[in-house]
Write an enzyme that holds these catalytic residues in place. Sequence first.
Site, short mmCIF file in Angstrom:
data_model
loop_
_atom_site.label_atom_id
_atom_site.label_comp_id
_atom_site.label_asym_id
_atom_site.label_seq_id
_atom_site.Cartn_x
_atom_site.Cartn_y
_atom_site.Cartn_z
N GLY A 1 -12.86 44.47 37.36
CA GLY A 1 -11.72 44.18 36.50
C GLY A 1 -11.97 44.62 35.07
N SER A 2 -11.40 43.86 34.14
CA SER A 2 -11.32 44.32 32.75
C SER A 2 -12.65 44.52 32.06
CB SER A 2 -10.50 43.32 31.94
OG SER A 2 -9.24 43.16 32.53
N THR A 3 -13.74 43.95 32.58
CA THR A 3 -15.02 44.18 31.93
C THR A 3 -15.32 45.68 31.88
OG1 THR A 3 -16.02 43.65 34.05
CG2 THR A 3 -16.12 41.97 32.37
N PHE A 4 -14.70 46.43 32.81
CA PHE A 4 -14.90 47.88 32.84
C PHE A 4 -14.31 48.58 31.63
CE2 PHE A 4 -16.26 51.03 36.04
CZ PHE A 4 -17.17 50.24 36.70
N LYS A 5 -13.40 47.88 30.95
CA LYS A 5 -12.78 48.51 29.78
C LYS A 5 -13.80 48.78 28.68
CE LYS A 5 -8.30 46.62 30.82
NZ LYS A 5 -7.50 45.40 30.80
#
Lengths: 133, 572
Positions: free
Chosen positions: B278-282
Amino acid sequence: MIRRATVMVTVVWMLLAMAAGGAMFMLKYRVQALEERLAAVNHDIVRNMEAVHVLKAEWSFLNQPARLEELGRRYLKLDAPAAGRIVTISEIPFRTAPAAAPQKDAPAPRGMDTSPQAADQVTPRLATYRTAQ
Amino acid sequence: MIGRHPLHTARKRQQRETSPALEIGRNRLLFTGAMLAAAFAVVALRLVDVTVLKGGDEPAIARSAAPTELRTGRADIVDRNGVLLATSLKTASLYADPAIVLDPKEAAAKLSRVLPQLGEAAIAAKLKSDRRFVWLQRHLTPRQQYAVNRLGVPGLNFQTEERRVYPGGPLAAHVLGHTDIDNRGLAGVERQFDEELRAREKPLRLTVDLRVQHILHEQLERAMRAFHAIGAAGVVMDVTNGEIVGMVSLPDFDPNLPTAIDADSRFNRATLGVYEMGSTFKIFTTAMALDAGVVSMSGGYDATDPIRVARFVIRDYHAKRRWLSVPEIFMYSSNIGTAKMALDVGPAEQRAFLSRIGMLRGSPIEIAEVGQPLVPNRWREINAMTISFGHGLAISPMQLVAGVGAMVNGGVLYPPTLIRNESGSARAGKRVISARTSDQIRRLMRLVVEHGTGNKADAQGYLVGGKTGTAEKVMGRRYKAKALMSSFIAAFPMNAPRYVVFAMLDEPSGNKETFGYATGGWVAAPVVRETIARIAPLLGVRPVDEQAPEIRRHVAVDVVTEKSGKRRLASF
């Protein structure tokens, strides 16, 4: 003459041989006794090492963080420190004016005295130590 | 003359007749003498050899007899501070020789009183068998051994064996793994270093700190209970060298009881499980875009409308419906903005970047349980967009932690490790982004905690920066609604990061305190906050005044809120 001399020499050699044999015999027994003792001591060392090994495991078991935390909470009323409680020595302000001169002839307290009066006595001493530096 | 002549000739004749015999006799004497001399010489030489050259036997005995270290069949494992994590203790195992047992029935009755868990019938059956050797019970306690000895049953004997003991129980279960009854490593470090542990004498020192491990374990367990999650994982890593200071996967097991471990407990969610993060990949997408120079901190993208590609719609969870600058995209966790950022970089570049930071290969961590990431076969634009915000590429938390470590530590990727480097030399890292980009990422991560979705991770005084991550779990071929993977990845202190802390909850459900939310910012961020607040003092990280100007200088961001770049929000 010659025969007597020969006999003497033989006797001397025989005595020497007997002495050597006897000494050898004694030495052998002493060495044997020492070796037995060495083996016994080594056996003891190994046994003690095993005991230490077991005690180390037990020490580790008794020092588990969860257990220490529980004990600290129960007996010492200790809790996890908040960030605001962590300061360095240099950040601690010292008392500006000591209420009384340090009592030099006061008997040394046994163990750690944490009463406010004790703190009064400690602070000036610490302060003088700092200025002396 | 004449008279002498015959005599002379006679003597000569005699000489001629006797001389060969004498000669032979002499020769034999000489030969025997030489042999004896040689034998004595050998004895003499040996005497010199034994007494002078070898220095005698006794000192050698004395030297060899002093045991300095106790040899066990398997070396100990200790944590980074030398606290014992695993050791081998001598135990006695009970076996029987049925041929010598006089009365199996009576013996079984007696034994079952001392060892009730074996069962009388089972013991009797074993004692009646035709074999000459049957195990009755492995690894007795000293008390049990004493009790069996007191029974005085003939035919029962003890074999000294070693047993692996883990004083901490389940605390570091997934790091250490466990061994089977014959002390063969079956999981974790025990399996990976099985042969080395058998061979070495000195204890194997890990990078794990038992205290940090305990705190992480406690916090994750508490969150798991509070949010009724089915599992949890957490990792603490030193960003300056890749050392794993803590690693927890829940539910876990007690390695002292290897037979009682079920599959779910054995599963290591921190290294073996691969999840869409999820968003941690941003963090990675933003770092990639900033590092490639396709966008700057004051640049941004239009996030007014959802993106429609084929049958997919990319929309924002916290939709702002306007143009967003890079810090805003990061702070509000905008999928649209991040997807556009990835498109600007390009799918091929993105793939190369993610490969460089180790997202496309299994983590090099030294345990047997390492999951391989699920990488799409074809990396099209739609993949690039979904991967930019952490969907369509499943990785293990360990990979994420190592990658984020490199994003915040100045741009150097260190392979995560569990084994303490005893030589003292610095570990080799690989530069993956520039120090400038890393500095920008640090500011962005701090921004998320100060003003964005991660404010619940703010451990006062430790300058925490982080990023939330919430992903729907894939079940079969579709996403399972309401089944979330909620995570939070943080680093601290953000002015000069020392540690990365990761927490993840598997299928949490929101409760009253979180107003029903089960997203990373609500359930995982508090775990990170509590963990950091407690481990920072132990790890020697001093709390700072977060408002002090010399600190602000390192973490402040100018957030542009309009495309023209003229109007600025007060610099965060």
